[in-house]
Design an enzyme around this catalytic site. Structure first.
Site, PDB file in Angstrom:
ATOM      1  N   GLY A 112      24.836  29.890 -16.193  1.00  0.00           N
ATOM      2  CA  GLY A 112      24.970  28.455 -16.430  1.00  0.00           C
ATOM      3  C   GLY A 112      24.135  27.584 -15.508  1.00  0.00           C
ATOM      4  N   ASN A 141      21.263  26.404 -16.194  1.00  0.00           N
ATOM      5  CA  ASN A 141      20.731  25.328 -17.042  1.00  0.00           C
ATOM      6  C   ASN A 141      21.814  24.296 -17.345  1.00  0.00           C
ATOM      7  OD1 ASN A 141      17.803  25.845 -17.851  1.00  0.00           O
ATOM      8  ND2 ASN A 141      18.751  27.853 -18.068  1.00  0.00           N
ATOM      9  N   MET A 147      23.738  33.618 -25.782  1.00  0.00           N
ATOM     10  CA  MET A 147      23.118  34.884 -26.176  1.00  0.00           C
ATOM     11  C   MET A 147      23.542  35.387 -27.561  1.00  0.00           C
ATOM     12  SD  MET A 147      21.055  35.359 -23.777  1.00  0.00           S
ATOM     13  CE  MET A 147      20.482  37.028 -24.039  1.00  0.00           C
ATOM     14  N   ASN A 162      17.555  24.658 -28.216  1.00  0.00           N
ATOM     15  CA  ASN A 162      17.706  25.860 -27.396  1.00  0.00           C
ATOM     16  C   ASN A 162      16.610  25.868 -26.340  1.00  0.00           C
ATOM     17  OD1 ASN A 162      18.515  28.629 -26.723  1.00  0.00           O
ATOM     18  ND2 ASN A 162      16.659  29.292 -27.778  1.00  0.00           N
ATOM     19  N   HIS A 195      14.212  28.410 -24.190  1.00  0.00           N
ATOM     20  CA  HIS A 195      13.790  29.805 -24.231  1.00  0.00           C
ATOM     21  C   HIS A 195      12.712  30.037 -23.172  1.00  0.00           C
ATOM     22  CE1 HIS A 195      13.224  33.763 -25.818  1.00  0.00           C
ATOM     23  NE2 HIS A 195      11.935  33.556 -25.983  1.00  0.00           N
ATOM     24  N   ASP A 254      14.568  31.838 -31.938  1.00  0.00           N
ATOM     25  CA  ASP A 254      13.531  31.270 -31.069  1.00  0.00           C
ATOM     26  C   ASP A 254      12.286  30.806 -31.827  1.00  0.00           C
ATOM     27  OD1 ASP A 254      15.182  31.741 -28.874  1.00  0.00           O
ATOM     28  OD2 ASP A 254      14.435  33.772 -28.637  1.00  0.00           O
ATOM     29  N   GLU A 261      12.637  25.656 -16.223  1.00  0.00           N
ATOM     30  CA  GLU A 261      13.671  25.415 -17.245  1.00  0.00           C
ATOM     31  C   GLU A 261      14.597  24.274 -16.823  1.00  0.00           C
ATOM     32  OE1 GLU A 261      14.893  29.232 -19.722  1.00  0.00           O
ATOM     33  OE2 GLU A 261      15.542  29.400 -17.655  1.00  0.00           O
TER      34      GLU A 261
HETATM   35  C1  GRF Z   1      17.690  31.187 -19.301  1.00  0.00           C
HETATM   36  O1  GRF Z   1      16.529  31.830 -18.849  1.00  0.00           O
HETATM   37  C2  GRF Z   1      17.552  30.781 -20.745  1.00  0.00           C
HETATM   38  O2  GRF Z   1      16.278  30.335 -21.093  1.00  0.00           O
HETATM   39  C3  GRF Z   1      17.842  32.089 -21.418  1.00  0.00           C
HETATM   40  O3  GRF Z   1      18.924  32.610 -20.687  1.00  0.00           O
HETATM   41  C4  GRF Z   1      18.861  32.152 -19.338  1.00  0.00           C
HETATM   42  C5  GRF Z   1      20.172  31.498 -19.019  1.00  0.00           C
HETATM   43  O4  GRF Z   1      20.297  31.159 -17.667  1.00  0.00           O
HETATM   44  N1  GRF Z   1      18.026  31.923 -22.833  1.00  0.00           N
HETATM   45  P1  GRF Z   1      21.519  30.266 -17.154  1.00  0.00           P
HETATM   46  O5  GRF Z   1      22.791  30.880 -17.698  1.00  0.00           O
HETATM   47  O6  GRF Z   1      21.315  28.864 -17.659  1.00  0.00           O
HETATM   48  O7  GRF Z   1      21.453  30.336 -15.669  1.00  0.00           O
END
Ligand code: GRF
Length: 211
Positions: free
Chosen positions: A11, A13, A93, A110, A112, A152, A181
C-alpha cells in the site's frame, strides 16, 4: 470527488494518495480502501488515516466452487452504494472482469510499473530487470492507465520513463520505480464536469504532465 482505492499488499501507493489528500494536493475524499488480502499492510495505513476498509478475499468463492465473475459481481454490489467517482487500483493483484468494469462506467485507473506494451501483468519490474540484463531493453517506466478488460492495456494517462543502470540491483530498480509511482499516481485531478447530473455521468480525468 469521491474515490475508492483497491490494494493487495504494502500500500505504498495508497499512502502516496493519502498523503496527497491530507496535504490537499489531491482534492478528493477516499471513502473506502478495498483489499483482497486480509494481511495487506495497506489496510493498516488506511486505518491509521481513519479510512473505512473492506477485506474481500477470493478464497471463499473458490472453496464454494463459485466463479471469478460471481466474485466480481458481489464486489461491485458491495461498493456501488458508495457511488465512487473514480476507482484507483493501487497494487491490486486481481484482474477485474467486464462484469465489474461495466458497473463503474469506465472510471477506473491502474498504476503499472512498466511502459505501455511492455511487461503487462505480474512481476513487471523483475521482468524488465532481466530483459535489461539480457540487453533487450535500455529503460523501463511507469504508467497510469484506464482499466479495460485486457490486463494493463487501457489508454495511458501518464507515462514516465525510468532509466536502468548497469550497476543496479533489482532492489535499486524497484526503489527507483516505486518513487516514480508515488509521485505519479497523485498527478490525476478529477474534474466533475457535471456535478448535478446523475451519477452515471462520465468523469473527466485531467492529468498533469510530469516535469
Ligand atoms: C506497485 O509497483 C504497482 O505498480 C504494482 O504493484 C505494486 C504495489 O505496491 N501493480 P504498493 O502496494 O502500492 O506498495
Amino acid at each position: 470527488p469521491h474515490i475508492i482505492v483497491f490494494i493487495s499488499g504494502n500500500g505504498s501507493n495508497l499512502q502516496a494518495i493519502i498523503d496527497a489528500v491530507q496535504s490537499a494536493t489531491l482534492k478528493c475524499k477516499i471513502d473506502l480502501v478495498v483489499s483482497n488480502r486480509k494481511s495487506a499492510y495497506g489496510l493498516t495505513r488506511a486505518e491509521q488515516a481513519g479510512i473505512p476498509t473492506l477485506v474481500f478475499p477470493l478464497k471463499p468463492y473458490r472453496d464454494a466452487g463459485k466463479t471469478r465473475i460471481e466474485y466480481d459481481i458481489d464486489l461491485a454490489n458491495k461498493i456501488r452504494d458508495y457511488k465512487p467517482d473514480l476507482i484507483v487500483l493501487a497494487g491490486w493483484m486481481h484482474i477485474l472482469s467486464k462484469e465489474f468494469l461495466d458497473h463503474f462506467n469506465d472510471n477506473i485507473i491502474n498504476i503499472h510499473p512498466a511502459l505501455p506494451g511492455q511487461f503487462d501483468g505480474a512481476n513487471a519490474i523483475e521482468r524488465a530487470y532481466e530483459a535489461f540484463k539480457k540487453g533487450e531493453i535500455t529503460k523501463t517506466g511507469v504508467m497510469v492507465h484506464k482499466v479495460i478488460p485486457d490486463v494493463d492495456k487501457g489508454e495511458s494517462l501518464i507515462i514516465e520513463e525510468v532509466p536502468i543502470f548497469e550497476s543496479d540491483t533489482l532492489e535499486d530498480l524497484e526503489e527507483r520505480i516505486h518513487s516514480v509511482e508515488h509521485r505519479h499516481l497523485v498527478l490525476f485531478k478529477m474534474e466533475d464536469s457535471n456535478a448535478n447530473a446523475k451519477r452515471k455521468r462520465t468523469l473527466d480525468i485531467v492529468v498533469d504532465t510530469p516535469n
